[in-house]
Design an enzyme around this catalytic site. Structure first.
Site, PDB file in Angstrom:
ATOM      1  N   ASP A  43      16.543  18.874  79.212  1.00 21.31           N
ATOM      2  CA  ASP A  43      15.105  19.018  78.956  1.00 21.31           C
ATOM      3  C   ASP A  43      14.384  19.545  80.195  1.00 21.31           C
ATOM      4  OD1 ASP A  43      12.886  18.912  77.325  1.00 21.31           O
ATOM      5  OD2 ASP A  43      12.410  16.834  77.857  1.00 21.31           O
TER       6      ASP A  43
ATOM      7  N   ASN B 139      13.084  20.449  66.803  1.00 20.84           N
ATOM      8  CA  ASN B 139      12.722  21.713  67.475  1.00 20.84           C
ATOM      9  C   ASN B 139      12.451  22.844  66.474  1.00 20.84           C
ATOM     10  OD1 ASN B 139      14.958  21.138  70.318  1.00 20.84           O
ATOM     11  ND2 ASN B 139      12.786  20.670  70.134  1.00 20.84           N
TER      12      ASN B 139
END
Ligand code: IPE
Ligand code: IPE
Ligand code: MG
Length: 242
Positions: free
Chosen positions: A16, A64
């Site tokens: 991330d 996502n």
């Protein structure tokens, strides 16, 4: 790296921070994703070199899909372009994927399938890329598969064990992660491998994924080495090797 360092057999990573890394540099988010791919190559080679057997990385989650269409499109393109290299052949690395692949564009599906097939006999390490993956998707899919077997009379509900569940999970071919690393500063799991991390050691670092490197990997493994894994037993039992 100390000679006596215990290398985790399976490392899972939530990669991330790509977007914030790019924004910090006044660049579009995709610049961060491209840099993230370079990091992934470096870390994959390093894990294989130091003796990790399984590396499982979270590249694109079910959630996502809700990002702006343009970013999703660029990420899908990046999946294809980033896999066209000799990393796997040079390092004897088997490539696998987990996730709801039928949601991926056809050309991405074909690329992934081709690479899985081409690298299936490599033995030094397995890298598994989680794409269109979430743990709740995986568990739902697993429950559905088991329910079909019960419905068709192949399996009795009372015979379902933890092993039955593992065998029907998309990631059931690999052992549980020993160490889970999340970069980017957030201390959360974001729907990643909820079943499998039951006893993993968890390591969170504020470093954005594009800045994560071999040194940071060693730091995470050093942290892992400070932990006594008791799996519910007492310290004394573990020390005596009971
Ligand atoms: C992780 O980086 C990669 C993907 C989720 C595809 P992000 O894109 O989430 O980057 P941040 O968290 O916004 O910085
Ligand atoms: C987790 O990152 C998923 C991946 C790294 C692929 P996100 O950036 O999507 O996580 P949240 O939304 O901040 O929890
Ligand atoms: Mg993020």
């Amino acid at each position: 790296m100390s000679q006596r360092m215990n290398i985790p057999e399976h490392i899972a990573i939530i990669m991330d921070g790509n977007g914030r890394w790019a924004q910090q540099r006044g660049k579009p988010r995709n610049y961060g994703h491209s840099a993230g791919v370079d990091t992934l190559r470096k870390i994959t080679a390093e894990c294989a070199r130091i003796g990790v057997k399984y590396l499982t990385v979270y590249a694109f989650s079910t959630e996502n899909w809700n990002r702006p269409a343009e970013e999703v499109k660029l990420l899908m393109g990046l999946v294809i372009s980033s896999l066209d290299n000799s990393l796997f052949d040079d390092n004897n690395i088997r490539f696998r994927t987990i996730g709801d692949k039928k949601r991926l564009p056809k050309d991405v599906q074909d690329t992934l399938q081709g690479l899985e097939e081409r690298t299936k006999d490599y033995t030094r390490m397995t890298i598994t890329v989680a794409l269109s993956y979430s743990s709740r998707w995986e568990l739902t899919d697993c429950m559905q598969k088991i329910a079909y077997q019960v419905e068709s009379g192949k399996l009795k509900a009372s015979d379902i064990t933890e092993q039955t569940i593992i065998e029907n999970m998309n990631s059931g071919f690999q052992p549980d992660p020993d160490l889970l690393i999340r970069t980017g500063g957030d201390i959360r799991i974001s729907n990643y491998m909820l079943w499998q991390i039951a006893y993993s050691e968890l390591y969170f670092t504020p470093i954005y994924w594009p800045d994560f490197d071999e040194k940071e990997l060693i730091k995470a493994i050093e942290y892992f080495n400070t932990k006594q894994r008791r799996f519910g037993m007492t310290e004394e039992q573990v020390e005596k090797g009971l």
